[in-house]
Motif scaffolding. Structure first.
Motif, mmCIF file in Angstrom:
data_model
loop_
_atom_site.group_PDB
_atom_site.id
_atom_site.type_symbol
_atom_site.label_atom_id
_atom_site.label_comp_id
_atom_site.label_asym_id
_atom_site.label_seq_id
_atom_site.Cartn_x
_atom_site.Cartn_y
_atom_site.Cartn_z
ATOM 1 N N ASP A 1 0.843 -1.195 0.000
ATOM 2 C CA ASP A 1 0.000 0.000 0.000
ATOM 3 C C ASP A 1 0.880 1.248 0.000
ATOM 4 O O ASP A 1 1.572 1.534 0.983
ATOM 5 N N SER A 2 0.876 1.998 -1.087
ATOM 6 C CA SER A 2 1.730 3.176 -1.207
ATOM 7 C C SER A 2 1.260 4.332 -0.319
ATOM 8 O O SER A 2 1.989 5.310 -0.139
ATOM 9 N N ASN A 3 0.063 4.227 0.237
ATOM 10 C CA ASN A 3 -0.471 5.298 1.075
ATOM 11 C C ASN A 3 -0.121 5.139 2.548
ATOM 12 O O ASN A 3 -0.491 5.972 3.368
ATOM 13 N N THR A 4 0.570 4.064 2.886
ATOM 14 C CA THR A 4 0.887 3.825 4.284
ATOM 15 C C THR A 4 1.925 4.809 4.793
ATOM 16 O O THR A 4 2.715 5.373 4.022
ATOM 17 N N GLU A 5 1.949 5.024 6.122
ATOM 18 C CA GLU A 5 2.939 5.901 6.730
ATOM 19 C C GLU A 5 4.291 5.216 6.851
ATOM 20 O O GLU A 5 5.289 5.861 7.166
ATOM 21 N N ILE A 6 4.330 3.906 6.600
ATOM 22 C CA ILE A 6 5.567 3.136 6.747
ATOM 23 C C ILE A 6 6.308 3.076 5.421
ATOM 24 O O ILE A 6 5.728 2.720 4.392
ATOM 25 N N LYS A 7 7.605 3.398 5.437
ATOM 26 C CA LYS A 7 8.432 3.297 4.248
ATOM 27 C C LYS A 7 8.999 1.887 4.111
ATOM 28 O O LYS A 7 8.825 1.239 3.080
ATOM 29 N N THR A 8 9.698 1.420 5.137
ATOM 30 C CA THR A 8 10.281 0.078 5.119
ATOM 31 C C THR A 8 10.301 -0.502 6.526
ATOM 32 O O THR A 8 10.241 0.243 7.530
ATOM 33 N N ILE A 9 10.411 -1.824 6.604
ATOM 34 C CA ILE A 9 10.620 -2.527 7.866
ATOM 35 C C ILE A 9 11.764 -3.506 7.663
ATOM 36 O O ILE A 9 11.758 -4.287 6.705
ATOM 37 N N LEU A 10 12.755 -3.455 8.543
ATOM 38 C CA LEU A 10 13.812 -4.454 8.554
ATOM 39 C C LEU A 10 13.549 -5.401 9.719
ATOM 40 O O LEU A 10 13.407 -4.962 10.866
ATOM 41 N N LEU A 11 13.461 -6.680 9.406
ATOM 42 C CA LEU A 11 13.146 -7.689 10.406
ATOM 43 C C LEU A 11 14.364 -8.576 10.588
ATOM 44 O O LEU A 11 14.798 -9.242 9.649
ATOM 45 N N GLY A 12 14.961 -8.552 11.783
ATOM 46 C CA GLY A 12 16.154 -9.337 12.063
ATOM 47 C C GLY A 12 15.804 -10.652 12.738
ATOM 48 O O GLY A 12 15.153 -10.663 13.788
ATOM 49 N N VAL A 13 16.247 -11.756 12.152
ATOM 50 C CA VAL A 13 15.929 -13.096 12.654
ATOM 51 C C VAL A 13 17.196 -13.798 13.114
ATOM 52 O O VAL A 13 18.197 -13.829 12.383
ATOM 53 N N ASP A 14 17.175 -14.345 14.317
ATOM 54 C CA ASP A 14 18.271 -15.190 14.794
ATOM 55 C C ASP A 14 18.221 -16.488 13.993
ATOM 56 O O ASP A 14 17.255 -17.244 14.082
ATOM 57 N N THR A 15 19.253 -16.740 13.199
ATOM 58 C CA THR A 15 19.213 -17.876 12.278
ATOM 59 C C THR A 15 19.249 -19.217 12.992
ATOM 60 O O THR A 15 18.854 -20.233 12.417
ATOM 61 N N GLN A 16 19.717 -19.244 14.255
ATOM 62 C CA GLN A 16 19.760 -20.503 14.987
ATOM 63 C C GLN A 16 18.434 -20.817 15.668
ATOM 64 O O GLN A 16 17.895 -21.910 15.529
#
Length: 216
Positions: A149-164
């Protein structure tokens, strides 16, 4: 930002335990693992740090909180406020205002809350494989999510996952106004012994204490 708006963003974070979009096969495989792992627990308790920063506006805030989830129910403590979902209604308690807001749970409500963490994980974002970081010997793989949705207030989200462990370690949200909001998981506990009354709202207690009850 009001306690209720803060609470909605924390809901976004917990939702992000399960959220992914529709592009990178590697990102999908990793976040499928996150989803399957989180779904296997009877309950989850998270202690987190919340940071809000906008250098242009000279804003920098940091605080902490915790949330306990079990199925559709949750209890969130943050900024001195508390939000409880007992599976039927949502209760937001703000002691500073001596106020309790009681709302019905609506399937049509677009607000992102902890109870929706299992229902929105397949839609809403495009995603891409991002950087890998070493944090104290832990390998944290980031996935970049961009709202469809281009109308959202959010530009990007970075989600960090512990690979183990396949647990979420960090969420970094950047708004269209360049405000950066970061949630870092300090502890992630599962299958904890919970009181049978943990998700029960005691209305009489707040009435006796003179709280203003708002029913929406």
């Amino acid at each position: 930002m009001t306690p209720k708006k803060h609470i909605l963003f924390i809901g976004l974070f917990v939702l992000s335990l399960m959220t992914f979009g529709q592009n990178s096969p590697k990102a999908k495989a990793l976040l499928d693992d996150v989803y399957n792992k989180a779904s296997s627990y009877d309950n989850i308790h998270i202690d987190f740090t919340y940071a809000l920063e906008n250098t242009e506006a000279n804003i920098k805030q940091e605080s902490s909180g915790n949330v306990t989830l079990s199925g559709d129910k949750y209890l969130l403590d943050y900024l001195g406020a508390q939000q409880l979902n007992d599976g039927k209604k949502v209760y937001t308690v703000v002691p500073e205002n001596e106020e309790v807001t009681i709302e019905d749970i609506s399937e049509d409500d677009n607000n992102i809350t902890p109870s929706k963490m299992l229902t929105f994980y397949r839609t809403g974002h495009n995603y891409a494989w991002d950087i890998l970081q070493n944090v104290g010997g832990r390998k944290i793989q980031y996935v970049k999510l961009t709202p469809i949705d281009s109308n959202t207030e959010i530009k990007t989200i970075l989600l960090g996952v512990d690979t183990q462990t396949k647990h979420i370690y960090k969420l970094i949200q950047t708004g269209q106004n360049n405000t950066k909001t970061t949630i870092t998981v300090n502890s992630f506990k599962t299958n904890q012994p919970l009181s049978s009354k943990l998700f029960t709202f005691d209305g009489k207690k707040y009435e006796d204490e003179g709280y203003y009850i708002i029913r929406n």
